[in-house]
Design an enzyme around this catalytic site. Structure first.
Site, PDB file in Angstrom:
ATOM      1  CD  GLN A 131      36.604  40.482 -17.305  1.00 27.10           C
ATOM      2  OE1 GLN A 131      37.461  40.295 -16.436  1.00 27.10           O
ATOM      3  NE2 GLN A 131      35.577  41.270 -17.113  1.00 27.10           N
ATOM      4  N   GLY A 132      38.348  38.885 -21.816  1.00 24.37           N
ATOM      5  CA  GLY A 132      39.295  39.638 -22.643  1.00 24.37           C
ATOM      6  C   GLY A 132      38.860  41.069 -22.828  1.00 24.37           C
ATOM      7  CB  SER A 134      42.688  44.611 -19.357  1.00 26.73           C
ATOM      8  OG  SER A 134      41.818  44.673 -18.268  1.00 26.73           O
ATOM      9  CD  GLU A 254      35.142  42.081 -13.265  1.00 25.92           C
ATOM     10  OE1 GLU A 254      36.325  41.824 -13.204  1.00 25.92           O
ATOM     11  OE2 GLU A 254      34.618  42.659 -14.235  1.00 25.92           O
ATOM     12  CG  ASN A 372      39.492  49.123  -4.113  1.00 25.70           C
ATOM     13  OD1 ASN A 372      38.941  48.426  -4.972  1.00 25.70           O
ATOM     14  ND2 ASN A 372      39.701  48.699  -2.883  1.00 25.70           N
ATOM     15  CD  GLU A 373      43.420  53.694  -6.447  1.00 29.08           C
ATOM     16  OE1 GLU A 373      43.066  52.767  -7.221  1.00 29.08           O
ATOM     17  OE2 GLU A 373      44.264  53.532  -5.551  1.00 29.08           O
TER      18      GLU A 373
HETATM   19  C1  FAD Z   1      44.613  39.630 -10.457  1.00 30.72           C
HETATM   20  C2  FAD Z   1      44.094  40.362 -11.659  1.00 30.72           C
HETATM   21  C3  FAD Z   1      43.265  39.714 -12.554  1.00 30.72           C
HETATM   22  C4  FAD Z   1      42.801  40.359 -13.700  1.00 30.72           C
HETATM   23  N1  FAD Z   1      42.049  39.640 -14.590  1.00 30.72           N
HETATM   24  C5  FAD Z   1      41.628  40.256 -15.725  1.00 30.72           C
HETATM   25  C6  FAD Z   1      40.898  39.500 -16.704  1.00 30.72           C
HETATM   26  O1  FAD Z   1      40.644  38.300 -16.542  1.00 30.72           O
HETATM   27  N2  FAD Z   1      40.518  40.124 -17.830  1.00 30.72           N
HETATM   28  C7  FAD Z   1      40.765  41.444 -18.064  1.00 30.72           C
HETATM   29  O2  FAD Z   1      40.354  41.959 -19.092  1.00 30.72           O
HETATM   30  N3  FAD Z   1      41.475  42.192 -17.161  1.00 30.72           N
HETATM   31  C8  FAD Z   1      41.911  41.615 -16.009  1.00 30.72           C
HETATM   32  N4  FAD Z   1      42.647  42.349 -15.081  1.00 30.72           N
HETATM   33  C9  FAD Z   1      43.013  43.742 -15.389  1.00 30.72           C
HETATM   34  C10 FAD Z   1      42.290  44.759 -14.506  1.00 30.72           C
HETATM   35  O3  FAD Z   1      40.967  44.897 -14.906  1.00 30.72           O
HETATM   36  C11 FAD Z   1      43.083  46.075 -14.620  1.00 30.72           C
HETATM   37  O4  FAD Z   1      44.338  45.848 -13.993  1.00 30.72           O
HETATM   38  C12 FAD Z   1      42.380  47.232 -13.940  1.00 30.72           C
HETATM   39  O5  FAD Z   1      41.204  47.579 -14.630  1.00 30.72           O
HETATM   40  C13 FAD Z   1      43.304  48.466 -13.840  1.00 30.72           C
HETATM   41  O6  FAD Z   1      43.834  48.784 -15.092  1.00 30.72           O
HETATM   42  P1  FAD Z   1      45.408  49.007 -15.279  1.00 30.72           P
HETATM   43  O7  FAD Z   1      46.111  47.841 -14.633  1.00 30.72           O
HETATM   44  O8  FAD Z   1      45.660  49.267 -16.711  1.00 30.72           O
HETATM   45  O9  FAD Z   1      45.766  50.275 -14.405  1.00 30.72           O
HETATM   46  P2  FAD Z   1      45.556  51.808 -14.829  1.00 30.72           P
HETATM   47  O10 FAD Z   1      44.201  52.004 -15.402  1.00 30.72           O
HETATM   48  O11 FAD Z   1      46.730  52.226 -15.667  1.00 30.72           O
HETATM   49  O12 FAD Z   1      45.606  52.546 -13.436  1.00 30.72           O
HETATM   50  C14 FAD Z   1      46.845  52.806 -12.744  1.00 30.72           C
HETATM   51  C15 FAD Z   1      46.502  53.514 -11.436  1.00 30.72           C
HETATM   52  O13 FAD Z   1      45.889  54.791 -11.717  1.00 30.72           O
HETATM   53  C16 FAD Z   1      44.619  54.885 -11.064  1.00 30.72           C
HETATM   54  N5  FAD Z   1      43.668  55.614 -11.909  1.00 30.72           N
HETATM   55  C17 FAD Z   1      43.450  55.449 -13.237  1.00 30.72           C
HETATM   56  N6  FAD Z   1      42.466  56.261 -13.649  1.00 30.72           N
HETATM   57  C18 FAD Z   1      42.028  56.964 -12.561  1.00 30.72           C
HETATM   58  C19 FAD Z   1      41.031  57.953 -12.343  1.00 30.72           C
HETATM   59  N7  FAD Z   1      40.248  58.395 -13.334  1.00 30.72           N
HETATM   60  N8  FAD Z   1      40.871  58.434 -11.086  1.00 30.72           N
HETATM   61  C20 FAD Z   1      41.642  57.986 -10.053  1.00 30.72           C
HETATM   62  N9  FAD Z   1      42.615  57.044 -10.205  1.00 30.72           N
HETATM   63  C21 FAD Z   1      42.805  56.546 -11.437  1.00 30.72           C
HETATM   64  C22 FAD Z   1      44.157  53.446 -10.882  1.00 30.72           C
HETATM   65  O14 FAD Z   1      43.217  53.330  -9.842  1.00 30.72           O
HETATM   66  C23 FAD Z   1      45.477  52.746 -10.574  1.00 30.72           C
HETATM   67  O15 FAD Z   1      45.811  52.889  -9.235  1.00 30.72           O
HETATM   68  C24 FAD Z   1      43.149  41.716 -13.947  1.00 30.72           C
HETATM   69  C25 FAD Z   1      43.982  42.400 -13.034  1.00 30.72           C
HETATM   70  C26 FAD Z   1      44.459  41.721 -11.908  1.00 30.72           C
HETATM   71  C27 FAD Z   1      45.371  42.479 -10.979  1.00 30.72           C
END
Ligand code: FAD
Length: 389
Positions: A131-132, A134, A254, A372-373
């Site tokens: 999945q591409g 992020s 998902e 979860n947020e």
């Molecule tokens: C094990 C694992 C597998 C993954 N696999 C894939 C994959 O195959 N393909 C892919 O595309 N992505 C993948 N991901 C990425 C995943 O989808 C992102 O990590 C996730 O969407 C969170 O984005 P971020 O890490 O950029 O955190 P951020 O978006 O930067 O968030 C940082 C923190 O701020 C909080 N936050 C942000 N916005 C808000 C808001 N509006 N209100 C309240 N809180 C907020 C978040 O909840 C989090 O705690 C994977 C991640 C993990 C950990």
């Protein structure tokens, strides 16, 4: 909701159980010991053998139509299979991102050509999908993504970077979102593309996780030419410029049932119970016993709630935003089950083992598939009708 299984469903369970018992033993023997994690190169190639076994016996995609390699099993039978799969201690599927995230969308919005070419090869693990979505700076706020797909004669030119791509280091194809109309902002002007990872200009760079597994990858696109159609049919899924809507269909799969069926947590809860029975007296503190009972009941409640969701789905009442509740439930339950196991193990938990590895992975549950947020925001606004914060 009638919770009694029919004779046919019981027969299906018995067949799955017997097959899994025999073939898992055979596969483990071929691995020459405990199989490695599917998020490492060694474990991935071991699991290719397991995927072949599943496919040949038509257990790889039980709920798909037979023409694509499935058994046309009902949703109930799918749940039964998943219960048996995890009860037997079978590994998490290396094909899961394709089967559980991309395939439902291909079934829903794909063309006949896409279905005919993509699905059988996915079922047979001939093509392995990651999945591409992020990007650095675009996780929760996915609509801010900046990777581009510029339309040119006969196809697209892709530039940009994807990150956190699970098992991307070992996969052959990527399904991703790209900005195809720079004049549009946020979720408008995005296109959902199906990209072979061997195209010129693509660099896949694997990186390690906290637990040492190396399947995560960053994927770089540098002037990549993606033709409008390839061996798997058209490379656009759904309509050009409407990738956001297509992607949201995947998101609900998902967060909902398919990625985390209750069988997985029931199996963990049962293993935790076995651990309790085996550990020595001092670690069996009464407060841990209460937590164990509570966690086991939550796993069972998750199972019953899932049966209710299936019942509703079959009656034509889609879960909608309530899939966010499902995601919160399973991810928090998984952390609790593993945390309890570490408490029971005491100092032994410091030694690398299935429980400590499982605990490290469980911590990522509240992050991936939408944090979860974010799920709490969705629940507040779309399930409870509270005002936006
Ligand atoms: C094990 C694992 C597998 C993954 N696999 C894939 C994959 O195959 N393909 C892919 O595309 N992505 C993948 N991901 C990425 C995943 O989808 C992102 O990590 C996730 O969407 C969170 O984005 P971020 O890490 O950029 O955190 P951020 O978006 O930067 O968030 C940082 C923190 O701020 C909080 N936050 C942000 N916005 C808000 C808001 N509006 N209100 C309240 N809180 C907020 C978040 O909840 C989090 O705690 C994977 C991640 C993990 C950990």
């Amino acid at each position: 909701m009638d919770l009694t299984w029919s004779d046919d469903e019981e027969a299906f369970r018995a067949e799955a159980r017997a097959w899994l018992e025999e073939h898992l033993a055979r596969w483990r023997e071929q691995c020459g010991g405990a199989p490695a994690s599917g998020d490492t190169a060694e474990g991935f190639s071991q699991q290719m053998v397991w995927e072949e076994m599943l496919f040949e016996a038509r257990w790889a995609v039980v709920s798909w139509p037979e023409e694509y390699g499935g058994r046309a099993a009902s949703l109930w039978e799918w749940l039964i299979f998943e219960e048996e799969y995890y009860r037997a201690g079978a590994p998490q599927r290396i094909t899961q991102n394709g089967i559980f995230l991309l395939a439902p969308t291909v079934f829903e919005v794909g063309t006949d050509e896409q279905r005919d070419h993509i699905l059988p090869r996915m079922a047979a693990a001939q093509d392995l999908w990651c999945q591409g979505w992020s990007e650095p700076g675009s996780g929760s706020d996915l609509a801010s993504l900046r990777s581009t797909a510029r339309p040119v004669d006969g196809g697209w030119v892709l530039d940009g970077q994807k990150t956190w791509t699970t098992r991307g280091a070992f996969c052959t194809h990527l399904f991703g979102l790209f900005r195809s109309d720079p004049g549009q902002e946020r979720h408008r002007g995005l296109t959902y593309l199906l990209v072979p990872l061997d195209l010129e200009g693509i660099t896949v760079r694997g990186f390690g996780r906290l637990d040492g597994d190396t399947g995560f990858a960053e994927v770089f696109f540098d002037g990549v030419f993606l033709p409008d159609a390839g061996p798997l049919g058209p490379t656009v899924l759904g309509e050009v410029g409407r990738g956001w809507n297509v992607a949201m269909a995947t998101t609900s799969s998902e967060r909902g049932l398919t990625l985390r069926s209750p069988g997985r947590f029931m199996a963990t809860a049962d293993r935790l119970l076995a651990l309790w029975r085996n550990v020595d007296g001092p670690t069996r503190a009464p407060h841990l016993r209460d937590r164990l009972v509570d966690a086991w009941m939550r796993a069972e409640a998750y199972r019953v709630q899932t049966l209710a969701v299936v019942s509703d789905t079959l009656a034509g009442r889609p879960a909608g935003a309530a899939t966010s509740l499902v995601k919160l439930w399973w991810s928090e339950l998984d952390v609790e089950l593993h945390d309890l196991a570490l408490q029971l193990l005491g100092p032994e938990a410091e030694v690398e083992g299935p429980w400590s590895k499982g605990w490290q992975f469980s911590l990522s549950g509240p992050i991936y598939a939408g944090t979860n947020e974010i799920q709490r925001n969705i629940t507040a606004e779309r399930v409870l009708g509270l005002p936006r914060s």
